[in-house]
Write a protein that holds these residues in place. Structure first.
Motif, PDB file in Angstrom:
ATOM      1  N   ALA A 272      -0.311  -5.370 -10.315  1.00 28.70           N
ATOM      2  CA  ALA A 272      -0.019  -5.266 -11.753  1.00 28.70           C
ATOM      3  C   ALA A 272      -0.010  -6.654 -12.391  1.00 28.70           C
ATOM      4  N   ASP A 273       0.572  -7.617 -11.682  1.00 31.32           N
ATOM      5  CA  ASP A 273       0.525  -9.001 -12.168  1.00 31.32           C
ATOM      6  C   ASP A 273      -0.910  -9.429 -12.418  1.00 31.32           C
TER       7      ASP A 273
ATOM      8  N   TRP B   8      -2.535   2.646  -7.825  1.00 30.01           N
ATOM      9  CA  TRP B   8      -3.099   1.717  -6.826  1.00 30.01           C
ATOM     10  C   TRP B   8      -3.454   2.450  -5.542  1.00 30.01           C
TER      11      TRP B   8
ATOM     12  N   HIS C  26       1.841  -3.465  -4.762  1.00 30.31           N
ATOM     13  CA  HIS C  26       1.701  -2.825  -6.083  1.00 30.31           C
ATOM     14  C   HIS C  26       2.073  -3.791  -7.210  1.00 30.31           C
ATOM     15  N   GLY C  27       3.213  -4.436  -7.038  1.00 30.57           N
ATOM     16  CA  GLY C  27       3.685  -5.332  -8.099  1.00 30.57           C
ATOM     17  C   GLY C  27       2.721  -6.477  -8.341  1.00 30.57           C
TER      18      GLY C  27
ATOM     19  N   GLU D  36       4.147  -2.225   0.768  1.00 23.93           N
ATOM     20  CA  GLU D  36       3.273  -1.577  -0.203  1.00 23.93           C
ATOM     21  C   GLU D  36       3.796  -1.791  -1.629  1.00 23.93           C
ATOM     22  N   GLY D  37       5.110  -1.707  -1.789  1.00 19.15           N
ATOM     23  CA  GLY D  37       5.689  -1.930  -3.111  1.00 19.15           C
ATOM     24  C   GLY D  37       5.404  -3.334  -3.624  1.00 19.15           C
ATOM     25  N   GLN D  38       5.499  -4.306  -2.724  1.00 23.08           N
ATOM     26  CA  GLN D  38       5.218  -5.678  -3.158  1.00 23.08           C
ATOM     27  C   GLN D  38       3.756  -5.843  -3.543  1.00 23.08           C
TER      28      GLN D  38
ATOM     29  N   CYS E 294      -1.978   0.066 -15.969  1.00 19.36           N
ATOM     30  CA  CYS E 294      -2.096   0.009 -14.512  1.00 19.36           C
ATOM     31  C   CYS E 294      -2.629   1.332 -13.986  1.00 19.36           C
TER      32      CYS E 294
ATOM     33  N   PHE F  11       9.651 -14.556  -8.969  1.00 21.43           N
ATOM     34  CA  PHE F  11       8.222 -14.882  -9.047  1.00 21.43           C
ATOM     35  C   PHE F  11       7.982 -16.377  -9.233  1.00 21.43           C
TER      36      PHE F  11
END
Lengths: 161, 792, 307
Positions: B682-683, B720, B678-679, B674-676, B717, B253
């Motif tokens: 959350a950030d 999403w 989601h992360g 999609e996973g990225q 969270c 990150f």
């Protein structure tokens, strides 16, 4: 202590943390270390059948007890349904929180084979993931719930490389 | 959820489970702290307890006498090696170990090398440092006061804490639109200091081979090649005797872009002791000393007609860069890409002015999925649009729809000179609104408001700016931002692709194999990805700023296309025909009009290595490489809608729903994209609601552990809801745009706009992140707090 | 179980130790053994159970015991039972056990409500009731719970045991009346008919310490509140309690207005300090708001079904 079913022994300094004993002495590096304050949960292992944060347990305190780590999830070359679920549903990205998450998931499913999304979120709420936003971890655990039979063996097809 | 399944032949783009997962789920990842070398020693850093203090003396004798201690390194020792200071990434310097004084709490003061990590930490207690405490500069707004202590006394003649002034856009034109505007709204806002806090902290194992003189550094780095070159430049080490190895990275990150003193100290420790030295920071060290992000104090001013046509935007920024200017920006742009702050809207004019200052805080400033400060830019414009909507009493969705760039305006040149490559903005916003049931939500909100319940709906529309970058505009410390890629097809048709970029969880081992597969037709399973080892990969600047797909992905695509082109010539030789008579059917060159006559890529690969006589000038084997200099950046975009409920009694915010429509062009692997997303979402929830590193008046860091620096859990969270539109990039060889940071950039303003929308009945116009219960309650009282300082 | 601990203020000079200083380790398997070990090693020894308070402090070396006495094998202190008209909770009961105890929950729903917001599920697997009370962190939830329930704690030494009302147990932040050769062995709560209890907590994020938290207990007879307990966490209320608020409740019929007055008193009489969880005015507001909620829920639970 026993670790993943094998008896291990060693002379250690009383102050040695269990997470360091597992990683450095036994070279079971699947258990990670991520904070110092028992907030992150990357170090979760089972002690006598219960998930604990191994950064907040002394190795000496685990003496004589039964430890299970991520390395003990796969049995006889067969991945645990939870491991398969994490692969199938993309429940991991960098992989750092994954061992702890999977151990908690396995414990949850052992006690509640058909957990709701809310129950899953509650179960993993002591563990931080920075990559997935938790969504696919929840889906992975649901997948494992749906693809387990009674004894924990999972669906037939091979997943993973 | 997008669920484009992979083709049955196992080729190309689509939902493919990740190759890397097989080791991670077994606990067999190989992170820096997992590396053990024979004879390895352990380092630990002694850090400053003070934010600003002169070092009077350092007595290391007791530590040196510790039976397990092998070396104690101080700034004085480093000075003899000319390593006490190293260049920063922004043409400043940073101290490896403090020599004259300490400039932030947690700064490196001494380094102990010992036989085990417990002994190294024990020895820190034996080092006696005498400090003379100085007044710290904590409040960025007072850093330039005449009586502020001068932090950078190491810079000759420095009399203040000023770093730079920088502006972009047409100031006069912007002033002119403000003169003719019906409505002008101004707002101060802070994007607080936050931290990437990857689950794995930073660390390194340095291994100097005293015989060959070769130094191997295993390091948590997102940019192994850039690190190697910088070590060569800094330490004068010969670059061919340096090997940087970036194993599995437990999240980056942006935190793992820079070179930290700890890495250099591990290297020095290994040189001095002639043994490998491991250094891994603890969580407090990570939070207190490594690259933070944001810390932008912004004043926005937006101009519009009374019917809601936005005319112009001006933003004045006070940028808190900490004690050393160590942000990782392209040289030309001290505020990164902040000047993309005109966002997704059709404005007549825009201007920004950024002033950078030193404070007694940790250096850094560009980390945490920020796309070179696009995060701050998107935040300010999306907040200003909402402020304007409030002033005009217009629905924020209507106001955005009225002002979004229209598809026919692309390629679009922004008021500050960016050329947006492609976009179909209204379509994305319409989709997000449809997924959310936007107008039903507004109806629900009205009913709830009538009952005294607080519900908020927040929108954010963002334009990302990624894929740095064209060499003609961008470099970091003089190094152009082009990336190399090598593809080699083995005789049996299997392939290996070598990359300059480095995954930290993004799944490069899978997605780059998919890129090669998509172009060559070689099954994904048959393509091996090699990365993270400077001895075995081509040069390039690494993974950050969502640049892997737009830059390195393009390099992989071009190299793969070169393979296919070469395969055509070889196939023609095999089939004894002219290359012009052949057509490409994925994975196979075949004779036009006679598909039965053809050669698969595997057959061609074998022939390329065999005895076949090749045409004049054509060399054997089947490999290709590419150094990709992107012609432009790519501009992914998206429309986000957040729904929150605020407890009127406790002021606690609950994120009920989050709808994210992303357009990053075609998706290599929809599951991973999609996973990225989601992360990143959350950030965004974390930054908007709970994360911040504040400092008390003495400069003590108040976010120095995960007890104090709160990261969102599964409970905060929501589930999403994601959607997509696809607008390919016209200049990327496969139309790809990159997505890694989109959600981090786009989500915070959606959450903040939602909370402030919920608080509308209280007349609240703005409150700074993080919107903790206390901050929300104070906002309801009309007294929001500063969130960069200790709460009084 | 733990002796006095120094007050953590800032990370300061103890920055980044993160491994405990050398320490000796002993494991006790019976209470007798615990007392023998405490006697042998004296005041520089510390009892360790779940370790979730002590070990983090040892890592930053704010706590440096010379000897740790591990009492995790003291299964004799791991019980929840009814005895003598009291709910008796052994010191070694883990948070997770108390949270899911049907017996505790039958009499006092406050336990499950409070435990559900203590730390996180994994920490609750390990942390103990006794350890939490003895850590005496001002933000500690169970101290507020037991203050609301007007519990009694049993402190045992080698030759004798004594019972201490919870209101006399804490002597200040991080300090208790447990002597150097004693340990807390049990917490006792009177079983009350017609009683209701509830816990309310606001935290910045799950697992964070409370910004403020309130536990309440009321007993209602003949339409009047005959007993009331209000416990406060994280707002530096003396003995974690709000006696002024309790007093005005007792003897009156429950009403929204009465609850409001009691809640205001609780907010006024606590002594919160500003920190990154919130400013003083917000914390006082929160005490009032949460007291209102906890009392209302306690009252509705105390009243017979459908009343």
């Amino acid at each position: 202590m026993t670790v993943n079913g094998e008896a291990v022994s060693g002379e250690v300094e009383p102050r040695l943390l269990l997470v360091h004993f597992l990683r450095d002495n036994l070279r079971l590096t699947g258990t990670h270390w991520g904070c110092d304050t028992s907030n992150c949960g990357t170090c979760v292992v089972w002690m006598d059948g219960v998930p604990v944060k191994s950064c907040t347990v002394l190795a000496a305190m685990a003496s004589g007890r039964d430890i299970r780590t991520v390395e003990g999830l796969e049995v006889n070359g067969e991945l645990d349904p939870v491991q398969k679920g994490f692969i199938e549903m993309h429940g991991l990205q960098c992989g750092f929180c994954t061992p702890g998450m999977m151990l908690t998931a396995r414990w949850l499913l052992d006690h509640n084979p058909d957990p709701s999304e809310t129950e899953i979120r509650e179960a993993i709420s002591g563990q931080i993931c920075r990559c997935t936003g938790y969504e696919n971890i929840v889906r992975a655990i649901r997948w494992a719930a749906e693809n387990s039979n009674g004894n924990g063996a999972a669906m037939k097809e091979e997943v993973g490389a | 959820m997008t669920d484009l399944q992979q083709r049955p032949d196992g080729v190309g783009f689509g939902r493919v489970i990740r190759k890397e997962d097989a080791r991670f789920v077994r606990g067999k990842g190989n992170y820096v702290d997992d590396i053990v070398l024979p004879g390895m020693l352990f380092g630990a850093v002694l850090r400053s307890p003070y934010a600003h203090a002169k070092i009077v003396s350092i007595d290391t004798s007791a530590a040196e006498a510790h039976p397990k201690v092998k070396a104690v390194i101080t700034g004085a020792l480093l000075e003899t090696l000319s390593l006490a200071w190293i260049p920063s990434l922004s043409h400043d310097v940073i101290a490896v170990l403090a020599t004259d004084k300490v400039r932030y709490q947690g700064q490196e003061v001494a380094f102990v090398v010992a036989e085990d990590k417990y002994a190294a930490r024990d020895a820190l207690e034996l080092i006696d440092v005498e400090y003379e405490v100085l007044a710290p500069v904590v409040d960025a707004k007072r850093a330039l006061d005449p009586d502020a202590a001068v932090i950078r006394t190491d810079i000759e003649g420095k009399k203040d804490n000023y770093i730079f002034d920088w502006g972009s856009g047409d100031e006069d034109a912007t002033e002119a639109v403000f003169k003719k505007a019906d409505v002008i709204v101004e707002q101060d806002m802070l994007y607080p200091r936050v931290h990437p806090a990857p689950m794995e902290t930073c660390g390194a194992v340095a291994d100097m081979d005293p015989i060959s003189g070769k130094l191997t550094i295993y390091c948590t780095t997102q940019a192994p090649h850039a690190h190697r070159t910088l070590y060569a430049l800094v330490a004068g080490l010969p670059e061919h005797k340096l090997r940087v190895f970036s194993p599995d990275i437990g999240g980056g990150f942006g935190n793992k872009v820079g070179i930290y003193p700890g890495y250099v100290l591990a290297v020095v420790g290994s040189i001095l002791t002639k043994r490998p030295v491991k250094w891994v920071e603890d969580r407090s060290e990570n939070l207190m000393s490594t690259s933070f992000a944001r810390d932008y104090h912004m004043h926005g001013k937006i101009a519009a007609t009374k019917d809601g046509k936005i005319l112009g935007l001006r933003v004045d920024v006070l940028a808190d860069h900490g004690a050393f200017n160590n942000t990782a920006q392209p040289t030309k742009f001290p505020a990164g890409f902040f000047h993309v702050f005109s966002g997704s809207y059709d404005l007549e004019a825009a201007y920004c002015a950024v002033k950078g200052v030193y404070t007694n805080k940790a250096p850094g400033g560009v980390a945490y999925a920020c796309s070179f400060r696009v995060t701050e830019a998107v935040y300010v414009v999306e907040r200003m649009v909402d402020r304007l909507a409030l002033e005009l009493d217009m629905d924020p969705a209507d106001l955005r729809m009225k002002n979004l760039l229209r598809p026919e305006q692309f390629p679009y040149t922004s008021p500050t000179g960016w050329e947006y490559d492609s976009g179909e903005y209204p379509r994305a916003l319409e989709l997000a609104m449809k997924m959310a049931g936007y107008w039903d939500l507004r109806k629900e909100q009205a009913e709830k408001r009538a009952r005294g319940e607080l519900m908020g709906i927040g929108i954010s529309f963002f334009t990302e700016t990624v894929g740095a970058g064209p060499k003609k505009h961008m470099d970091i410390l003089g190094l152009g931002m082009a990336d190399g890629c090598e593809v080699r097809v083995h005789p049996t048709g299997k392939a290996v692709v070598r990359l300059s970029v480095q995954t930290q969880g993004q799944g490069h081992e899978t997605t780059f194999a998919q890129i090669v597969s998509e172009v060559t037709g070689i099954p994904v399973a048959d393509v091996e990805v090699v990365h993270g080892d400077t001895d075995n990969t081509p040069f390039g600047l690494g993974t950050y700023g969502s640049r892997s797909t737009p830059v390195s992905g393009a390099a992989a695509a071009v190299a793969s296309k070169r393979i296919v082109d070469k395969a055509r010539l070889i196939a023609a030789a095999m089939l004894e025909c002219s290359p012009d008579d052949l057509e490409w059917e994925l994975g196979r060159w075949q004779v036009k009009g006679d598909p039965s006559a053809g050669k698969t890529i595997a057959e061609i690969a074998f022939a390329a290595h065999a005895t076949l006589e090749l045409p004049e000038g054509l060399e054997g084997h089947l490999d290709a490489s590419c150094v990709y200099d992107p012609p432009n950046l790519t501009f992914p975009f998206g429309a986000y809608i957040c729904v929150v409920d605020v407890d009127p009694g406790t002021a606690k915010v609950t994120v009920r729903r989050f709808i994210a429509v992303d357009d990053c062009g075609p998706r290599i692997n929809p599951m991973i994209v999609e996973g990225q997303v989601h992360g990143g979402l959350a950030d965004g929830v974390g930054m908007a609601l709970m994360e911040s590193i504040a400092f008390d008046e003495d400069g003590n860091c108040l976010g120095g552990s995960l007890m104090d620096y709160l990261l969102p859990t599964s409970i905060e969270c929501p589930s999403w809801e994601t959607g997509e539109t696809v607008t390919p990039s016209p200049h990327h060889p496969l139309g790809l745009k990159g997505v890694g940071e989109s959600a981090t950039v786009g989500s915070p303003p959606a959450v903040v706009n939602a909370v402030l929308d919920a608080l509308k009945p209280f007349g609240v116009k703005h409150a700074d992140m993080p919107l903790t219960p206390a901050q929300v309650w104070r906002a309801m009282q009309g007294r929001p707090m500063r969130t960069d300082m200790a709460i009084q | 179980m733990f002796g006095p601990a120094p007050l953590a203020r800032t990370w300061g000079v103890k920055l980044n130790m993160q491994v405990p200083a050398p320490v000796e380790y002993e494991r006790a398997t019976s209470l007798t053994e615990v007392f023998d070990l405490l006697e042998r090693y004296g005041p520089e020894s510390r009892v360790i159970a779940g370790g979730h308070s002590l070990l983090p402090m040892m890592k930053i070396r704010l706590a440096r015991p010379e000897v740790l006495i591990d009492i995790n094998d003291l299964t004799e202190l791991d019980y929840i039972r009814i005895d003598g008209g009291e709910l008796r909770i052994g010191a070694m009961v883990r948070h997770a056990t108390l949270m899911s105890s049907p017996l505790a929950g039958e009499y006092y729903p406050i336990f499950a409500e409070a435990e559900a917001v203590i730390a996180d599920p994994i920490v609750r697997n390990r942390g103990t009731v006794g350890g939490s009370l003895c850590q005496a962190d001002p933000a500690e939830d169970l101290s507020a719970v037991f203050a609301a329930l007007k519990a009694t704690v049993v402190i045992s030494g080698k030759s004798s045991s004594r019972t201490v009302p919870i209101s006399e147990f804490h002597t200040g932040p991080y300090t208790t009346v447990v002597g150097p050769e004693e340990i807390l062995t049990e917490v006792r709560v009177h079983l009350r008919a017609n009683a209701g209890s509830a816990y309310e907590k606001v935290e910045r994020r799950l697992g964070d310490w409370a910004i403020a938290a309130v536990g309440a207990m009321v007993r209602i007879e003949g339409g009047l509140i005959v007993e009331a307990g209000i416990g406060l966490a994280a707002v530096r209320a003396e003995h974690y309690s709000a006696p002024e608020a309790e007093q005005i409740l007792v003897g009156s019929a429950p009403s929204d207005e009465l609850v409001e007055r009691a809640a205001s008193l609780a907010g006024e009489h606590c002594n919160p300090s500003a920190d990154q969880r919130g400013p003083v005015d917000y914390k006082r507001h929160l005490v009032k708001e949460l007291t209102t909620r906890a009392l209302k829920r306690s009252i509705s639970r105390a009243l017979p079904e459908g009343a």
